[in-house]
Write an enzyme that holds these catalytic residues in place. Structure first.
Site, PDB file in Angstrom:
ATOM      1  N   ARG A 226      -4.325  -8.656  -8.227  1.00 18.77           N
ATOM      2  CA  ARG A 226      -4.862 -10.010  -8.435  1.00 18.77           C
ATOM      3  C   ARG A 226      -6.250  -9.880  -9.043  1.00 18.77           C
ATOM      4  O   ARG A 226      -6.801  -8.786  -9.093  1.00 18.77           O
ATOM      5  CB  ARG A 226      -4.947 -10.759  -7.108  1.00 18.77           C
ATOM      6  CG  ARG A 226      -5.843 -10.076  -6.114  1.00 18.77           C
ATOM      7  CD  ARG A 226      -5.884 -10.786  -4.781  1.00 18.77           C
ATOM      8  NE  ARG A 226      -6.569 -10.002  -3.772  1.00 18.77           N
ATOM      9  CZ  ARG A 226      -7.854 -10.056  -3.488  1.00 18.77           C
ATOM     10  NH1 ARG A 226      -8.623 -10.885  -4.161  1.00 18.77           N
ATOM     11  NH2 ARG A 226      -8.400  -9.308  -2.556  1.00 18.77           N
TER      12      ARG A 226
ATOM     13  N   GLU B 269      -4.158   6.370   9.036  1.00 18.31           N
ATOM     14  CA  GLU B 269      -4.755   7.189   7.975  1.00 18.31           C
ATOM     15  C   GLU B 269      -5.954   7.960   8.489  1.00 18.31           C
ATOM     16  O   GLU B 269      -6.611   7.537   9.450  1.00 18.31           O
ATOM     17  CB  GLU B 269      -5.267   6.293   6.825  1.00 18.31           C
ATOM     18  CG  GLU B 269      -4.201   5.813   5.894  1.00 18.31           C
ATOM     19  CD  GLU B 269      -4.759   4.960   4.759  1.00 18.31           C
ATOM     20  OE1 GLU B 269      -5.969   4.676   4.768  1.00 18.31           O
ATOM     21  OE2 GLU B 269      -3.968   4.588   3.897  1.00 18.31           O
TER      22      GLU B 269
ATOM     23  N   LYS C 274       0.830  -1.217   0.000  1.00 15.52           N
ATOM     24  CA  LYS C 274       0.000   0.000   0.000  1.00 15.52           C
ATOM     25  C   LYS C 274       0.864   1.266   0.000  1.00 15.52           C
ATOM     26  O   LYS C 274       0.512   2.278  -0.590  1.00 15.52           O
ATOM     27  CB  LYS C 274      -0.875   0.015   1.254  1.00 15.52           C
ATOM     28  CG  LYS C 274      -1.929  -1.070   1.294  1.00 15.52           C
ATOM     29  CD  LYS C 274      -2.790  -0.879   2.533  1.00 15.52           C
ATOM     30  CE  LYS C 274      -3.844  -1.946   2.651  1.00 15.52           C
ATOM     31  NZ  LYS C 274      -3.456  -3.074   3.471  1.00 15.52           N
TER      32      LYS C 274
END
Lengths: 216, 455
Positions: free
Chosen positions: B300, B198, B104
């Protein structure tokens, strides 16, 4: 109050258990021990540092893994049809006949005398970090539990929840699960010894130690 | 199951693995039907790389599809598969791409470098508690400066995904306890105790862009957007809708069409810059003011690919199979079409049927499914591992997902009506070991259908 003598007699009437030794993972099997009736030993030493009798090799990804006897006993059956073949995980390779040791008998009888706290649902169980640290450092008997105490982390379907202990206050005498292993609903997680039961527990230990004859 | 189906469609031989707990799953039955008993191997764990490779070798496989799980985004495993002595083709992005975008933090940095907006917060996994606490404190201050009435900060397991290992805090006093809980959880579940901090953005919509790239450096293609805003309290998706917004049918307080174009363009730019070479999903947060922030890239194929496929047309033809496209591209084929050939028609809805109790924090329900059936329709496809002709015990090692139902309609109104029709006719029953009746999210799905794509 449990009749320890009767429990012991019950164990004496069926002192064996049959143990299946299965392939822990996939791989090509190479049997080392092929004769039924052969005596085998399990891991020995204070820390189990001396491994059990070599039964077979299981080769996977160019790594040869030794399959060893998990406990003392004798070989009941060898599944030689798998020799030299790639087997799936869980394929039974041997059946061993194991004569119960004093410790195992004590554990079995304690399961019937201790207060057992059971798994409510099939899941992986972990001790709360505080209890876990103590148990790993000093053994289960270093932890006292009381009704309502947050004791377990239940991990199921990738979710975790807290499971408080419920039952009589006492010390954890036995732990019946391992980290990262799934426990079925209804299986015991811990055996708790309330203070007033300690004499009985001691009686179990003493009787088994004096009356149970270990066999090779 | 869909991987087996894609192999069959492409005329490729296959072998499947399963664990003892999964012996009665649909993919096992399908593999047995389509490939015979030799196409199945029982392994000790899906998370044991050696098991997969040993089976691949014994079966003589030439390529490996990692499915939708953790291995699919594990660059070390992808590298091992492709660089071992008996190398296999990896059906997924090359390991370098997984390494760069699967993290990330790297994604955030790459995105920022391209001027793509990302969610405010830490730009690397944090292992140091005081440092993480300082960042959290700064995020609270930042939100207060922005006049946010109730500032909230999210703590996430850096190695996590699928909504797992995320908790929010409402004040800095509760930071330490939550941080330690997430860190311990992350270590147990993912083997890495890194934590991200975050800003929590409220009332957002969760959008995704479906990307496909080949292995020849061809121009990245997109298969449109999805809206995945209907989620459980644990932020796991429950309904996906394609496209992400429908400005032709619903009114938005911002230019929804422009937002959809922006997220597609940003996603393609990152894919181009990263040298992406497979199927992947770019995940976005869109605020009520129509501001998009890149959340992460899933390197994916995701289970919800089917809802994008159902509205996609290649050269005007339907029946798009993104898993088959993924396999073709991994095997070195070129798509054989360009973005101009990809068009979109109608609206797709995907329901995730799950045995859970939405009224009790979506607690998973485990037990035996006794009855499971639905009415077939040309606009409906149902993917399930649960048999419809015999009872099925739900394994407890995984999420209790029962099925994915994908519905198509010519517009949102028709798709919703058909979705409700499917739910109305669905038969789903079972009991657990204590006799408690099956709990499922069917009512939750029905309730949420009403306001799909309203923002």
């Amino acid at each position: 109050m449990k009749d320890v003598k009767a429990l012991l007699e019950e164990m004496k009437s069926a002192p064996y258990k049959l143990v299946e030794v299965a392939a822990p993972h996939t791989g090509v099997v190479e049997h080392v021990l092929t004769e039924p009736g052969t005596k085998v030993t399990g891991p020995q030493g204070s820390w189990g540092e001396r491994p059990g009798t070599l039964l077979a090799h299981l080769e996977r990804e160019r790594n040869k893994k030794a399959i060893r006897a998990p406990m003392r006993g004798e070989v009941e059956k060898v599944f030689t049809e798998h020799a030299g073949r790639f087997v799936e995980a869980g394929t039974v390779l041997y059946t061993l006949r194991h004569y119960l040791t004093k410790d195992e008998v004590i554990q079995e009888i304690l399961k019937k005398t201790l207060y057992l706290f059971h798994a409510r649902e099939q899941a992986k169980y972990y001790f709360f970090p505080e209890a876990d640290t103590k148990i790993k450092a000093y053994g289960p008997q270093s932890v006292r539990v009381r009704d309502g105490q947050d004791l377990f982390i239940v991990s199921r379907m990738k979710r975790e929840s807290v499971l408080p202990y419920s039952g009589p206050e006492g010390m954890i005498y036995a732990v019946y699960f391992k980290d990262n292993h799934s426990v079925e609903a209804g299986q015991p997680l811990i055996g708790v010894c309330p203070p007033d039961q300690l004499p009985l527990i001691q009686d179990v230990v003493n009787r088994v130690k004096s009356e149970w004859e270990e066999r090779g | 199951m869909r991987i087996v189906q894609a192999c069959v469609k492409l005329g490729l031989d296959f072998v499947c693995v399963h664990t003892a707990a999964d012996a009665h799953s649909g993919h096992v039955r399908l593999a047995r039907e389509q490939g015979g008993p030799g196409s199945l191997y029982r392994i000790s764990s899906y998370q044991d790389a050696n098991e997969l490779l040993a089976v691949a070798d014994d079966a003589g496989a030439t390529a490996l599809h990692p499915g939708y799980g953790f291995f699919a985004e594990d660059f070390r495993f992808a590298r091992r598969v492709t660089e071992r002595t008996r190398a296999l083709t990896w059906i997924g992005p090359s390991w370098r791409v997984i390494r760069d975008l699967g993290d990330k933090i790297n994604t955030k940095r790459l995105a920022r470098g391209l001027g793509v907006p990302t969610v405010p917060g830490s730009d690397r996994p944090l292992y140091d508690e005081p440092e993480a606490e300082e960042i959290a404190a700064n995020l609270f201050s930042f939100q207060r400066e922005q006049d946010v009435a109730r500032p909230v900060v999210l703590l996430k397991a850096s190695a996590g995904g699928g909504g797992m290992g995320i908790e929010e805090i409402h004040d800095i006093d509760s930071f330490r306890m939550t941080y330690r809980r997430i860190r311990n959880y992350a270590k147990r579940q993912f083997g890495d105790e890194g934590v991200l901090v975050e800003q929590r953005i409220f009332d957002f919509n969760h959008l995704e862009v479906q990307i496909l790239c080949d292995r020849h450096g061809g121009e990245p293609l997109h298969f449109g957007t999805r809206n995945c805003s209907v989620q459980s309290t644990g932020r796991q998706k429950r309904i996906e809708v394609a496209p992400g917004f429908v400005p032709a049918e619903l009114r938005y307080s911002f230019d929804a069409a422009a937002v959809l174009e922006a997220v597609k363009d940003h996603s393609l730019a990152i894919a181009r810059e990263a040298g992406y070479d497979s199927v992947g999903t770019w995940e976005w947060i869109v605020t009520p003011r129509g501001e998009p922030f890149l959340m992460e890239v899933n390197t994916r194929i995701q289970v919800e690919n089917g809802v994008s496929a159902v509205i996609s047309r290649i050269g005007g033809k339907g029946g798009v199979d993104l898993i088959a496209e993924q396999i073709r591209c991994a095997l070195g084929e070129r798509p054989g079409y360009t973005q101009k050939d990809i068009t979109f028609e109608g609206v797709g809805i995907e329901y995730r049927l799950i045995a859970e109790d939405p009224d009790n924090k979506f607690t998973p329900w485990a037990g035996r499914i006794d009855s499971f059936s639905w009415e077939s329709a040309p606009w409906l496809s149902v993917h399930t591992q649960v048999p419809t002709d015999e009872p099925y015990q739900i394994p407890t090692d995984f999420d209790p997902n029962l099925a994915l139902a994908i519905i198509w309609g010519k517009d949102l109104a028709e798709a919703k009506a058909r979705g409700l029709e499917f739910l109305d006719k669905l038969v789903l029953g079972g009991t657990d070991s204590t006799g408690v009746e099956l709990k499922s999210n069917v009512e939750f799905l029905r309730h949420k259908t009403e306001n799909l794509l309203v923002f």
